[in-house]
Design a protein around this motif. Structure first.
Motif, PDB file in Angstrom:
ATOM      1  N   LYS A 211       0.813  -1.220   0.000  1.00  0.00           N
ATOM      2  CA  LYS A 211       0.000   0.000   0.000  1.00  0.00           C
ATOM      3  C   LYS A 211       0.848   1.273   0.000  1.00  0.00           C
ATOM      4  N   TYR A 212       2.016   1.199   0.635  1.00  0.00           N
ATOM      5  CA  TYR A 212       2.879   2.374   0.737  1.00  0.00           C
ATOM      6  C   TYR A 212       4.278   1.989   0.257  1.00  0.00           C
ATOM      7  N   GLU A 234      -3.159  -2.005  -5.259  1.00  0.00           N
ATOM      8  CA  GLU A 234      -3.642  -1.526  -3.964  1.00  0.00           C
ATOM      9  C   GLU A 234      -2.793  -0.397  -3.387  1.00  0.00           C
ATOM     10  N   VAL A 236      -1.621   2.999  -2.190  1.00  0.00           N
ATOM     11  CA  VAL A 236      -2.243   4.239  -1.725  1.00  0.00           C
ATOM     12  C   VAL A 236      -1.274   5.401  -1.907  1.00  0.00           C
ATOM     13  N   LEU A 237       0.023   5.113  -1.708  1.00  0.00           N
ATOM     14  CA  LEU A 237       1.060   6.132  -1.864  1.00  0.00           C
ATOM     15  C   LEU A 237       2.263   5.522  -2.566  1.00  0.00           C
ATOM     16  N   SER A 257      -3.307   6.555 -12.074  1.00  0.00           N
ATOM     17  CA  SER A 257      -4.563   7.220 -11.696  1.00  0.00           C
ATOM     18  C   SER A 257      -5.280   6.524 -10.541  1.00  0.00           C
ATOM     19  N   HIS A 258      -4.958   5.245 -10.302  1.00  0.00           N
ATOM     20  CA  HIS A 258      -5.619   4.521  -9.204  1.00  0.00           C
ATOM     21  C   HIS A 258      -4.954   4.790  -7.860  1.00  0.00           C
ATOM     22  N   ILE A 259      -3.815   5.505  -7.855  1.00  0.00           N
ATOM     23  CA  ILE A 259      -3.064   5.777  -6.629  1.00  0.00           C
ATOM     24  C   ILE A 259      -3.460   7.141  -6.085  1.00  0.00           C
ATOM     25  N   ASN A 260      -3.889   7.185  -4.858  1.00  0.00           N
ATOM     26  CA  ASN A 260      -4.321   8.459  -4.264  1.00  0.00           C
ATOM     27  C   ASN A 260      -3.206   9.488  -4.219  1.00  0.00           C
ATOM     28  N   ASN A 261      -1.987   9.035  -3.950  1.00  0.00           N
ATOM     29  CA  ASN A 261      -0.870   9.953  -3.790  1.00  0.00           C
ATOM     30  C   ASN A 261       0.332   9.435  -4.568  1.00  0.00           C
ATOM     31  N   GLN A 263       3.726  10.607  -6.157  1.00  0.00           N
ATOM     32  CA  GLN A 263       4.694  11.706  -6.108  1.00  0.00           C
ATOM     33  C   GLN A 263       5.830  11.412  -7.087  1.00  0.00           C
TER      34      GLN A 263
END
Length: 291
Positions: A211-212, A234, A236-237, A257-261, A263
């Motif tokens: 996830k991270y 899955e 998230v970052l 595009s499916h990743i909230n964050n 960078q």
């Protein structure tokens, strides 16, 4: 997610002592009458240096409380390395010192930052004596010295959820072991690492539920990054800032595009290795230490 801020050892201990002293004065009670569970709860927040240099010398009650396993669930040897107890890591007693600290947790340690001068014996001891470990931080130096040992130790940490790796040459083997033994694993930092295509493939294959993922300042080409973006659904970052080997464009942004964050700032096809550095705090693990 909110990062856990470890309180300053000296200031936190003084503040805690002052508040508790006021409470005891108001109630006209003695230190030894203070509820032990309450005192232990307070001392879990003061930091490892205060547990060694401050709390045990306040009074008998504080001494007993400072030995409670709950106070030793989070052990940051890297802070000790930079503080007044740093001499423990230079006088040939590193292994015994690490063992003595680990023993205080009585198997309850959930997060450990290993010192640069950790010995192989101490590393194996931690693997055997910390079955509840959820978060582990390994420096570049340890990854370089013990790259062949680290994968085999992963099986000892079945509760591992978060791992900070240095520039480990055989990350693929570590990821395979995590997949076999660490069912709740979801957080990885490989800042400054070489994420080649075999490594990216191993992330997708063995860490599909990650996830991270922090890989700032990594060396990663576009194909490897695309592999991760397409295979880790899955996430998230994903921190892929200041990397060397790719430039972000609309196609990559669409894949992410499916990743909230996501960078990606500062990344380029070519870069200066002399400018690479550590940009994620070694003092924090998102998630585990914010609980």
């Amino acid at each position: 997610m909110h990062k856990h801020n470890i309180l300053s050892s000296s200031s936190s201990l003084h503040s805690v002592s002052y508040i508790l002293d006021l409470q005891l004065q108001m109630s006209a009670r003695k230190w030894e009458d203070l509820n032990m569970d309450c005192l232990v709860n307070v001392l879990t927040r003061v930091g490892i240096e205060s547990l060694l240099l401050g709390a045990p010398f306040v009074c008998q009650s504080w001494y007993k409380a400072s030995l409670h396993p709950s106070c030793w669930q989070i052990i940051n040897f890297q802070k000790i390395e930079r503080g007044p107890l740093s001499w423990y890591f230079y006088d040939g007693i590193t292994t015994e010192f690490i063992k003595s600290i680990i023993n205080r947790s009585r198997g309850n340690a959930t997060a450990v930052w290993l010192p640069n001068d950790c010995t192989k014996e101490a590393l194996r001891y931690i693997a055997d004596e910390c079955p509840a470990l959820k978060a582990l931080c390994l420096s570049d130096n340890l990854c370089y010295r013990y790259y062949s040992v680290i994968p085999e130790l992963i099986s000892k940490w079945k509760n591992l959820e978060e791992l900070r790796l240095g520039r480990l040459s055989n990350m693929e083997k570590v990821f395979e072991e995590i997949n076999c033994h660490c069912k709740n694993f979801h957080w990885l930092c490989a800042s400054g690492a070489n994420i080649e295509r075999d490594t990216a493939s191993a992330i997708v294959t063995f860490l599909p539920k990650i996830k991270y993922l922090y890989m700032r300042n990594a060396n990663i080409d576009r194909e490897s990054l695309e592999m991760i973006l397409q295979g880790c659904k899955e996430l998230v970052l994903l921190d892929a800032r200041d990397c060397v080997g790719y430039e972000c464009d609309d196609q990559l942004l669409m894949l992410a595009s499916h990743i909230n964050n996501f960078q990606h700032e500062g990344s380029s096809l070519f870069g200066d290795e002399d400018e690479w550095g550590e940009h994620i705090s070694l003092d924090s693990f998102d998630g585990i230490l914010s609980e």
